[in-house]
Design an enzyme around this catalytic site. Structure first.
Site, short mmCIF file in Angstrom:
data_model
loop_
_atom_site.label_atom_id
_atom_site.label_comp_id
_atom_site.label_asym_id
_atom_site.label_seq_id
_atom_site.Cartn_x
_atom_site.Cartn_y
_atom_site.Cartn_z
N GLY A 1 0.82 -1.21 0.00
CA GLY A 1 0.00 0.00 0.00
C GLY A 1 0.85 1.25 0.00
O GLY A 1 0.68 2.12 -0.83
N PHE A 2 1.78 1.35 0.96
CA PHE A 2 2.71 2.47 1.07
C PHE A 2 2.01 3.80 1.32
O PHE A 2 2.61 4.86 1.17
CB PHE A 2 3.60 2.57 -0.18
CG PHE A 2 4.24 1.26 -0.55
CD1 PHE A 2 5.21 0.70 0.27
CD2 PHE A 2 3.84 0.56 -1.68
CE1 PHE A 2 5.79 -0.51 -0.04
CE2 PHE A 2 4.41 -0.65 -2.00
CZ PHE A 2 5.39 -1.20 -1.18
N THR B 1 3.64 -6.48 5.48
CA THR B 1 4.76 -6.13 6.36
C THR B 1 5.13 -7.25 7.31
O THR B 1 6.21 -7.23 7.90
CB THR B 1 4.39 -4.92 7.22
OG1 THR B 1 3.22 -5.28 7.99
CG2 THR B 1 4.06 -3.70 6.37
N GLY C 1 1.19 1.24 13.20
CA GLY C 1 0.46 -0.02 13.29
C GLY C 1 0.83 -0.87 14.49
O GLY C 1 0.04 -1.02 15.44
N PRO D 1 13.07 -9.55 14.12
CA PRO D 1 14.17 -9.01 13.32
C PRO D 1 14.01 -9.26 11.82
O PRO D 1 14.49 -8.47 11.01
CB PRO D 1 15.41 -9.74 13.86
CG PRO D 1 14.92 -10.80 14.76
CD PRO D 1 13.50 -10.53 15.12
N GLU E 1 8.46 3.38 7.84
CA GLU E 1 8.74 4.55 7.03
C GLU E 1 10.15 5.09 7.14
O GLU E 1 10.68 5.67 6.20
CB GLU E 1 7.70 5.64 7.37
CG GLU E 1 6.34 5.04 7.14
CD GLU E 1 5.17 5.97 7.26
OE1 GLU E 1 4.66 6.06 8.36
OE2 GLU E 1 4.76 6.57 6.27
MO1 MOS Z 1 2.04 5.30 5.14
S1 MOS Z 1 2.18 6.87 3.77
O1 MOS Z 1 1.34 6.23 6.43
O2 MOS Z 1 0.92 4.14 4.61
#
Ligand code: MOS
Length: 676
Positions: free
Chosen positions: A213-214, A442, A483, A568, A641
């Site tokens: 998604g990013f 992720t 998250g 990790p 991020e």
């Molecule tokens: Mo990130 S730009 O907060 O999915």
């Protein structure tokens, strides 16, 4: 990989139909007529929905979702119709045949620092003040021994997650079930309930697996709404996935930026004055204000400082979230300027940053809850082999390759959002933890499962974790690096409550099981507002072909301080993923808009270049041990991020070291080096 994970358009749905969107071919104006007969004549076509025949919707929170409701065209590529058909092929063919007549008016799509209509938004994303001033920048700058006044530019960037924006929507007895690619389904459920005027309980959104998604899927996007609208119209399930080409624009992109940085320093490199003035664009649909200068507010000490944001409202799609919003373009500007300042002061760039390090947040005046920038800089320099670096540019050459090294600092806020979770114990000795978190690729599901097993103090094999469904306790989106920090807090509290109740029952689980629920609404609201950040240091080595200007990154090395490390493997994946995206930004990515047509020229992965394996030879991510008790119960800062922050500057600084050419406008392409 087993292929058993199902994505949004892979869920079984009885008698499903397929949607395909139609985009406007005018850059600004009004639709005067819709021609649908050719499209409707295609075998298998069930409907062509447009503003003239689509059901009226309650206006959504995001005006970009208010589509097929009015004849206005705000930008080229705006979605103006949806074709629904028995097959995806028929839908696509018919979409090609839908024609619109437009009353066209002149449009404006070019971002310019000279634009007389630049304006000051009330705040910038997500809710930061637009301008922040401390001390007297002009006085501090005027009296500085060393002054730097430089402007950097970044182009538009498009998110390209593997899974496109995709939805399967189905109605049954007035209830809406949606399988979606969204980065968090709790807010989407609220939006859909509002738009379709339904009780929230009548909407269920499932996103068990999301293929990246990013930020581009952070909230409900247009295809979700259109799939639901179309499914209600044809009274059958609708699958609607955007084609890759349709993702370039109408679902958002990172705004281009123009950023002026002024630094005033003593000869020893200590900063006395910093100004960062950022210009970016928004649309005529709704305001989106990238917080590009916010990075500069908290990163380095200086008594006199000023950060500002101005916006151009253009006839373009509304920009949207993309990994480390604001901090990604902002760090490119500031961390490049610091490299230029280091040269001007004849100072090592690592040492320059150490000299301007601060344990007190320059904006709020509060001590950071933890700040390990210096540790990252020192550990990174040691691991990278920085100590014996000759600072002179263009001093190392191997055959036809000029070699250079560069570095940058990085930081990203460590924030939390409230969440709810439940934990249940069963007589067979197993446990089930439920939370509407989202795993967008992720590994968040795995990390949360570990947190849950730790909190329950049982082996992970006895714990099941359920995420990605609004039938579960509500939680925030997978975004803003919030998250795991936010979700783990609720999971820990639910587990604690369950353990307490099991204790009261002396460990005897009732036949029907025992469930405890918790939410962190009060705890998160009561948490003191303190400066909480993750930090990092990025190092890059590049080689540049002396004749062609071809740039290759030989290695990237980052050291990060992100609080407690839960897993990790998944942490490393996030960090090197962010660094790779930063490499892509430095050398390859640029969304180009043709101002004559207001259209994205490069709108596929053949022409919008992203780094691929051959571009990314060696990326190393390391982290330092860090404990911060003022974050959340698991001590997590979030790591999705920070990997991208600073990476492009480290590479640009390395290119300067290799060639003596300073490229202030990304991406660093051959033409920009050859002219130097
Ligand atoms: Mo990130 S730009 O907060 O999915």
């Amino acid at each position: 990989m087993t292929g058993t994970a199902r994505y949004a358009v892979e869920y079984p749905a009885r008698a499903t139909t397929y949607g395909w969107v139609v985009q406007a071919t005018a850059a600004r104006g009004t639709i005067t007529r819709v021609h649908t007969s050719a499209a409707l004549a295609v075998e298998g076509v069930l409907a062509v929905l447009h503003h003239g025949n689509a059901a009226r919707l309650n206006p959504a929170v995001d005006a970009e979702l208010f589509r097929l409701q009015e004849p206005t065209v705000h930008y080229r590529g705006q979605i103006v119709a949806v074709v629904v058909a028995e097959s995806i092929e028929a839908a696509r063919e018919a979409a090609r045949l839908v024609r619109f007549d437009y009353d066209v008016v002149p449009h404006r799509t070019e971002l310019s620092a000279q634009d007389p209509d630049l304006y000051r938004p009330d705040h910038v994303n997500p809710d930061y003040p637009t301008d922040v001033v401390a001390g007297d920048f002009d006085a501090g700058y005027a009296t500085a021994e060393v002054r730097l006044d430089v402007t950097y530019r970044t182009p538009a960037y498009h998110n390209s997650p593997l899974e496109p924006h995709a939805t399967t929507a189905q109605w049954q007895d007035g209830r809406l079930l949606v399988h979606d690619s969204v980065q968090g389904s709790s807010p989407t459920r609220e939006i859909l309930a509002r738009v379709f005027e339904l009780p929230v309980e009548a909407v269920r959104v499932v996103n068990t697996h999301v293929g990246g998604g990013f930020g581009g899927k952070i909230y409900c996007k247009i295809q979700t709404l259109l799939a639901a609208l179309a499914a209600r119209h044809v009274e059958r399930p609708v699958r609607l996935a955007l084609a890759r080409q349709q993702m370039f624009g109408p679902v958002g992109y990172r705004t281009p930026t123009i950023q002026r940085i002024r630094l005033g320093a003593a000869a020893d490199g200590r900063l006395g004055a910093i100004a960062h003035d950022a210009i970016s664009q928004t649309s005529t649909v709704t305001e989106f204000a990238e917080q590009s200068a916010v990075y500069t507010r908290n990163m380095y000490a200086a008594p006199n400082r000023r950060t500002t944001h101005r916006l151009a409202r253009l006839d373009v799609p509304t920009p949207f979230w993309m990994r480390a919003p604001g901090h990604t373009p902002g760090s490119f500007a500031l961390e490049s300027a610091l490299d230029e300042l280091a040269s001007a002061c004849a100072l090592d760039p690592v040492e320059l940053r150490l000299r301007n390090d601060t344990m007190i947040d320059p904006e709020s005046g509060h001590p950071f809850t933890s700040r390990n920038l210096a540790a990252c800089l020192r550990d990174g320099a040691r691991r990278f082999g920085w100590a014996d670096r000759d600072p002179s540019p263009r001093a190392r050459r191997h055959g036809r390759w000029l070699i250079g090294t560069g570095m940058a600092g990085s930081s990203y806020p460590a924030r939390v959002r409230p969440a709810a979770a439940s934990a249940a114990a069963y007589p067979d000795g197993t446990f089930e933890v439920r939370i509407n978190a989202a795993d967008i690729g992720t590994g968040a599901r795995t990390a949360l499962w570990q947190v849950a097993a730790d909190a329950l103090d049982v082996p992970p094999e006895r714990v099941r974790i359920l995420v990605g469904d609004t039938a579960l306790p509500p939680a925030g989106v997978a975004g803003g690096s919030t998250g795991l920090a936010s979700w783990s807090w609720a999971v820990v509290r639910a587990a604690e409550q369950l353990c307490d109740r099991l204790g009261e029952l002396r460990g005897v689980v009732p036949a029907e099981g025992l469930t405890a629920e918790a939410n962190t609404d009060d705890e998160v609201a009561a948490q003191a507002t303190l400066p909480r950040y993750a930090y990092g240091a990025q190092f890059a080595e590049v080689r540049v072909d002396v004749d062609s200007g071809e740039v290759r990154v030989r290695r990237l090395l980052g050291v990060f301080a992100v609080g407690q490390v839960v897993n990790p493997v998944t942490l490393r994946s996030q960090l090197i993923g962010g660094m790779t995206m930063g490499l892509s930004m430095a050398l390859h990515e640029a969304g180009l808009l043709d101002p004559r047509y207001g259209d994205w020229v490069n709108h596929d992965l053949a022409t919008y270049h992203v780094s691929c394996n051959a571009d990314v030879p060696a990326v190393q991510a390391h982290w330092i041990a860090e404990q911060d008790d003022q974050l959340n119960p698991a001590g997590i800062k979030g790591a999705g991020e920070i990997g991208i922050v600073g990476t492009a500057a480290a590479i640009a600084n390395a290119v300067h070291h290799a060639t003596g050419v300073r490229v202030r406008e990304l991406p660093i392409t051959l033409d920009k080096l050859l002219t130097g």
